[in-house]
Design a protein around this motif. Structure first.
Motif, mmCIF file in Angstrom:
data_model
loop_
_atom_site.group_PDB
_atom_site.id
_atom_site.type_symbol
_atom_site.label_atom_id
_atom_site.label_comp_id
_atom_site.label_asym_id
_atom_site.label_seq_id
_atom_site.Cartn_x
_atom_site.Cartn_y
_atom_site.Cartn_z
ATOM 1 N N SER A 8 32.266 -0.414 7.773
ATOM 2 C CA SER A 8 31.562 -0.349 6.491
ATOM 3 C C SER A 8 32.177 0.711 5.585
ATOM 4 O O SER A 8 32.392 0.482 4.386
ATOM 5 N N ARG A 9 32.449 1.886 6.153
ATOM 6 C CA ARG A 9 33.036 2.974 5.362
ATOM 7 C C ARG A 9 34.391 2.575 4.797
ATOM 8 O O ARG A 9 34.692 2.805 3.615
ATOM 9 N N LYS A 36 28.269 -5.645 8.958
ATOM 10 C CA LYS A 36 27.224 -6.156 9.855
ATOM 11 C C LYS A 36 27.570 -7.559 10.340
ATOM 12 O O LYS A 36 27.436 -7.870 11.528
ATOM 13 N N GLU A 65 29.710 1.117 11.545
ATOM 14 C CA GLU A 65 29.638 2.145 10.506
ATOM 15 C C GLU A 65 31.017 2.472 9.941
ATOM 16 O O GLU A 65 31.179 2.671 8.732
ATOM 17 N N ARG A 76 28.430 -2.835 3.609
ATOM 18 C CA ARG A 76 27.539 -2.755 4.771
ATOM 19 C C ARG A 76 27.203 -4.139 5.321
ATOM 20 O O ARG A 76 27.198 -4.354 6.536
ATOM 21 N N TYR A 102 34.031 0.010 2.009
ATOM 22 C CA TYR A 102 33.436 0.599 0.810
ATOM 23 C C TYR A 102 34.405 1.549 0.106
ATOM 24 O O TYR A 102 34.587 1.487 -1.114
#
Length: 313
Positions: A154-155, A171, A151, A167, A158
């Motif tokens: 991903s943050r 993953k 997570e 994301r 982004y």
């Protein structure tokens, strides 16, 4: 030999525009918070009188070694310190001064750093993941990629890379590192290419590498913190000039300069000011200064650059 080394550092962007807006007192004390190859520093010191002094800061020893040689001919007019520019208040104090007449910062990674395979900044070379501007920093890109939670990865991708496939990339990173650590830039590029199918116009790893570099060096946090410090260091009439290279940085500078130049920052629904905030600067540039056509032609690095300037009240 000197010319060979010099070409490894980028040509200073918005060179004349920065100097014209920054140096308003030729007898003054100035700070270059991002020494790099010494291009802007040399431009500043050339505009100063014999009374003027330049304090230059960089956390990269390679930059200091090169620029120190380049600026050696100016003698005591130039004082160079190895530090992060967020510590410029301490550096100015160590240099023997309380307030200064101008501060500039070029918020970008030098071509020398990007093109040095050992630094692990670029997806163009297959080398160990690193991306630290200061090699003494405890966390490198390797730790971010192999130890951070999915997570969080991903943050970061982004927010700092503005990557719409964040994301999916995160993953794939977590899935692949479960089998084997992602040790090199080449390993990371391979994972990203698996996550992003098709043929994007730009290199598929460009945004992710930018994001990880920003996280490793805490670049946005440093930028937010240093603006207040820089303004506090300025004498009345002194100027702060900041060059940025992507929208995240420019947004921070724009919002901070607007806040610092506004008397009241209360929410608009309040009829009476309760914050007692007073403007400490005036904006010299309402809109950012961008490169002219000639510079865009001869210096490709300048394409996304923006210069914003404020003056201490």
């Amino acid at each position: 030999m000197h010319k060979e080394i010099e070409c490894e550092y980028h040509i200073p962007v918005l060179y004349e525009e920065t100097l014209d807006n920054l140096v308003t007192n030729i007898d003054g004390i100035y700070v270059d918070g991002t020494l790099g190859g010494g291009g802007h520093s040399e431009g500043i010191v050339k505009r100063l009188s014999e009374k003027g002094v330049l304090i230059s800061i960089d956390q990269d020893q390679n930059a200091i070694d090169f620029a120190g040689e380049r600026l050696e001919k100016y003698g005591d007019k130039v004082k160079i310190f190895k530090s992060n520019f967020q510590e410029m208040d301490s550096v100015v104090y160590m240099a023997g001064y309380d307030k200064v007449d101008g501060i500039m910062m070029d918020i970008g990674v030098s071509s020398k750093q990007l093109n040095d395979p050992e630094r692990g900044f670029s997806y163009k070379y297959n080398t160990r993941l690193d991306m630290r501007m200061d090699k003494n920093m405890p966390i490198s890109a390797y730790e971010v990629i192999n130890n951070y939670e999915e997570e969080e990865i991903s943050r970061i991708i982004y927010e700092y890379g503005e990557e719409r496939y964040a994301r999916k990339i995160a993953k794939y990173i977590v899935y692949n590192r479960a089998e084997k650590a992602i040790e090199t830039t080449g390993d990371l590029v391979t994972v990203i290419k698996k996550a992003i199918k098709g043929h994007p116009k730009k290199h598929p790893a460009k945004k992710t590498f930018q994001a990880i570099r920003i996280e490793v060096n805490k670049e946005l946090d440093v930028l937010k913190n240093v603006i207040d410090k820089a303004v506090n260091l300025l004498k009345p009439g002194g100027r702060l000039a900041i060059i940025t290279f992507h929208s995240l940085e420019d947004r921070i500078v724009k919002q901070k300069f607007k806040e610092l130049s506004t008397d009241c920052i209360c929410p608009s629904h309040l009829l009476v000011c309760q914050c007692n905030h007073k403007a400490t600067v005036k904006r010299i540039t309402r809109k950012p200064i961008i490169p002219n056509t000639d510079e865009l032609v001869f210096n490709t690095r300048s394409h996304s650059s923006k210069l914003r300037v404020v003056e201490k009240l």
